[in-house]
Design an enzyme around this catalytic site. Structure first.
Site, PDB file in Angstrom:
ATOM      1  N   ASP A 201       0.830  -1.199   0.000  1.00 30.30           N
ATOM      2  CA  ASP A 201       0.000   0.000   0.000  1.00 30.30           C
ATOM      3  C   ASP A 201       0.874   1.263   0.000  1.00 30.30           C
ATOM      4  O   ASP A 201       1.881   1.321   0.720  1.00 30.30           O
ATOM      5  CB  ASP A 201      -0.872  -0.037   1.274  1.00 30.30           C
ATOM      6  CG  ASP A 201      -1.950   1.026   1.271  1.00 30.30           C
ATOM      7  OD1 ASP A 201      -2.780   1.017   0.350  1.00 30.30           O
ATOM      8  OD2 ASP A 201      -1.971   1.855   2.205  1.00 30.30           O
ATOM      9  N   GLU A 265       1.824  -0.552  -4.865  1.00 27.16           N
ATOM     10  CA  GLU A 265       0.828   0.441  -5.283  1.00 27.16           C
ATOM     11  C   GLU A 265       1.598   1.745  -5.483  1.00 27.16           C
ATOM     12  O   GLU A 265       1.758   2.553  -4.572  1.00 27.16           O
ATOM     13  CB  GLU A 265      -0.253   0.643  -4.219  1.00 27.16           C
ATOM     14  CG  GLU A 265      -1.366   1.552  -4.728  1.00 27.16           C
ATOM     15  CD  GLU A 265      -2.015   2.445  -3.676  1.00 27.16           C
ATOM     16  OE1 GLU A 265      -3.028   3.065  -3.983  1.00 27.16           O
ATOM     17  OE2 GLU A 265      -1.493   2.545  -2.547  1.00 27.16           O
TER      18      GLU A 265
HETATM   19  C1  NOJ Z   1      -4.408   2.989  -0.877  1.00 27.15           C
HETATM   20  C2  NOJ Z   1      -5.522   2.026  -0.683  1.00 27.15           C
HETATM   21  O1  NOJ Z   1      -5.747   1.321  -1.881  1.00 27.15           O
HETATM   22  C3  NOJ Z   1      -6.700   2.841  -0.232  1.00 27.15           C
HETATM   23  O2  NOJ Z   1      -7.891   2.096  -0.260  1.00 27.15           O
HETATM   24  C4  NOJ Z   1      -6.399   3.389   1.137  1.00 27.15           C
HETATM   25  O3  NOJ Z   1      -7.453   4.222   1.583  1.00 27.15           O
HETATM   26  C5  NOJ Z   1      -5.113   4.192   1.133  1.00 27.15           C
HETATM   27  N1  NOJ Z   1      -4.052   3.557   0.383  1.00 27.15           N
HETATM   28  C6  NOJ Z   1      -4.605   4.383   2.536  1.00 27.15           C
HETATM   29  O4  NOJ Z   1      -4.142   3.172   3.056  1.00 27.15           O
END
Ligand code: NOJ
Ligand code: MG
Length: 527
Positions: A201, A265
């Site tokens: 993440d 990500e």
């Molecule tokens: C990216 C995640 O995909 C999202 O859903 C989340 O709210 C934020 N990061 C914070 O962790």
């Protein structure tokens, strides 16, 4: 290629656990629910699943606020359930990736509970604390994911703490060596249990500027990925030191047999920065390509982003293609205006590009975004949000397995945590019984991906073509996608057709009608 990694040419599946299948009738999907439906993924040909957050959490951000990194959220199951899923997946060739959240914890995590008690508490430096600005306000101009100051005042210790997301998600301080040690232990804990890897993440965000400098203003005409709320994320993300973390983690991942996978990500606006997260093939093995997901679904838009991606990535690296997720929404809505031929065209594209493709649950049946009325919305970060990004619940609604009132998602009479898609929407059972369905088309694409396309970038070549026709070649396989409203032809002639978005017959076997696409084996003599 015998020594190519399992994810090269693979089809992964992002499984939003709470919305996939509810085994115990509490209205929330769970890990046993995945076990009960795992044969479906096996039938579809899926090589691995990425489970949305499974760790204990107060659910201010549905698991992206972790309160314990080495356990399972009781609402989703137990460690034993997860072990059983890993074992069942191994039997079927389906690897299990977990979601790891190293940018921040929940404010309920014991580290933060301790950190906020005193300036000299044992975990104080696990988080980013700062004194007020001279005027008593926040230390700098950084804004959180909702557009509010990213700093929360803590009267007990007279300092602010940083939260790039919600106030209940304090950012970790990666300048603190103990944080590195904690995460090395967390990686080992899960890798030892047989977890195949992690989706990481906010992978681009871990280090923050040591001097906490103000972010500069956004340029005019900025794109979706350049920044938000008028600021470029120059100092609160994308810091060069973040690469050191991935070089370290890559060593850890590589020390396991088979090597574990790190999929980031990486929310960056261009191919150059995306490529930087692969390092010299010594950082992340895979990095999500958001410029692709946000590209215009047109021949020019796709040609541009595909060629830039392939040109930028280091030699031998695997690109990642996805077009839907739990944040950005579903491609049948974003790209295709829910038009069935275009949904198939998008699936054809996603599943024939080299590297790794990640489908989002429901992509395979052409599931569209669902309008969730404000009273039923569950996402605190985007509640009530209008406009382009909208409320994220639209892409998190339960899977429609069959035509029953509970959609086969939960027990009869149970109210699911988010509303079910309308009964008129496609369901799995109906599509599985119809070999001309989008689901079957998707399954056939995945089969061809495995049997005909090696997934290696070296074999891939974009073909020149008239405006509106996107075509490429992988060895002797040719893929043609007509993204225009005009009649087109396969650039290499008809060849032997392996799969087409529709079965419509035509007098000219090389013809490609508007919004139609084909995969063919190139047979020069038949051109
Ligand atoms: C990216 C995640 O995909 C999202 O859903 C989340 O709210 C934020 N990061 C914070 O962790
Ligand atoms: Mg449940």
């Amino acid at each position: 290629m015998a020594d190519s990694p399992w994810w090269q040419g693979a089809a992964l599946y992002q499984l939003y656990v709470r919305s996939w299948h509810d085994s115990d009738g509490d209205g929330y999907g769970d890990i046993r629910g995945i076990l009960e439906r795992l044969d479906y993924l096996s039938w579809l040909g899926i090589d691995g699943v990425w489970l949305s957050p499974t760790m204990p959490s107060p659910d201010e951000d549905w698991g992206y606020d972790v309160s314990d990194y080495t356990s399972v959220h009781p609402e989703l199951g137990t460690l034993a359930d997860l072990d059983a899923l890993i074992a069942a997946g191994t039997e079927r060739g389906i690897r299990v990736l977990l979601d790891l959240v190293p940018n921040h914890t929940s404010s309920a995590h014991p580290w933060f509970v301790d950190a906020r008690t005193a300036r000299d508490s044992a975990h104080r430096d696990y988080y980013v604390w700062a004194d007020p600005a001279p005027d008593g306000g926040p230390p700098n101009n950084w804004l959180d994911a909702t557009g509010q100051p990213a700093w929360q005042w803590e009267p007990a210790t007279g300092q602010y703490y940083l939260h790039n997301f919600l106030a209940g998600q304090p950012d970790l301080n990666w300048w603190e060596p103990a944080v590195h040690a904690e995460f090395r232990r967390i990686l080992d804990f899960w890798f030892d249990r047989g977890v195949a890897g992690f989706r990481i993440d906010v992978a681009h965000g871990l280090y923050k500027d040591a001097e906490l400098r103000d972010n500069p203003p956004l340029q005019a005409n900025h794109g979706e990925l350049d920044g938000r709320y008028g600021l470029q994320p120059v100092y609160n993300a994308n810091r060069p030191q973040t690469h050191d973390i991935y070089r370290d983690w890559r060593q850890i991942a590589g020390s396991y047999a088979p090597p574990r996978l790190l999929l980031g990500e990486t929310w960056v606006p261009d191919a150059g920065r995306l490529a930087s997260y692969y390092g010299s093939n010594d950082e992340l093995q895979l990095a999500f390509n958001f410029p692709f997901a946000f590209a215009e679904f047109s021949e020019a838009g796709l040609r541009d982003v595909i060629s830039k991606t392939l040109a930028a990535l280091p030699f031998g690296a695997c690109p990642v293609w996805m077009a839907s997720n739990h944040d950005i929404g579903r491609f049948p809505s974003r790209w295709c205006a829910e038009d069935k031929p275009r949904i198939r065209l998008a699936l054809l594209l996603l599943l024939t590009l080299p590297g790794t493709t990640v489908l989002y649950y429901g992509d395979e049946i052409g599931m569209a975004d669902v309008l969730v009325l404000p009273d039923l919305q569950r996402d605190a970060m985007t509640k009530g949000a209008a406009g382009k990004r909208g409320n994220r619940d639209r892409a998190r609604t339960p899977m429609r397995w069959d035509g029953s009132a509970s959609a086969g998602f939960t027990a009869a009479g149970v109210v699911p945590w988010l509303p079910l898609p309308d009964v008129s929407e496609p369901d799995v059972a109906e599509q599985r019984g119809d070999t001309s369905s989008t689901l079957w088309f998707c399954k056939q694409l995945i089969d061809l991906r495995h049997t005909e396309l090696g997934g290696g970038v070296a074999d891939f070549e974009l073909l020149p073509g008239p405006a509106g026709l996107l075509a490429y070649r992988v060895g002797d396989i040719v893929v043609g996608l007509n993204l225009s409203a005009e009649q087109q032809r396969m650039p290499t002639g008809a060849g032997r057709q392996l799969l087409a978005t529709t079965g419509a017959a035509s007098a000219d076997p090389a013809a490609l009608g508007p919004s139609h696409g084909k995969i063919a084996r190139w047979l020069p003599a038949l051109g």
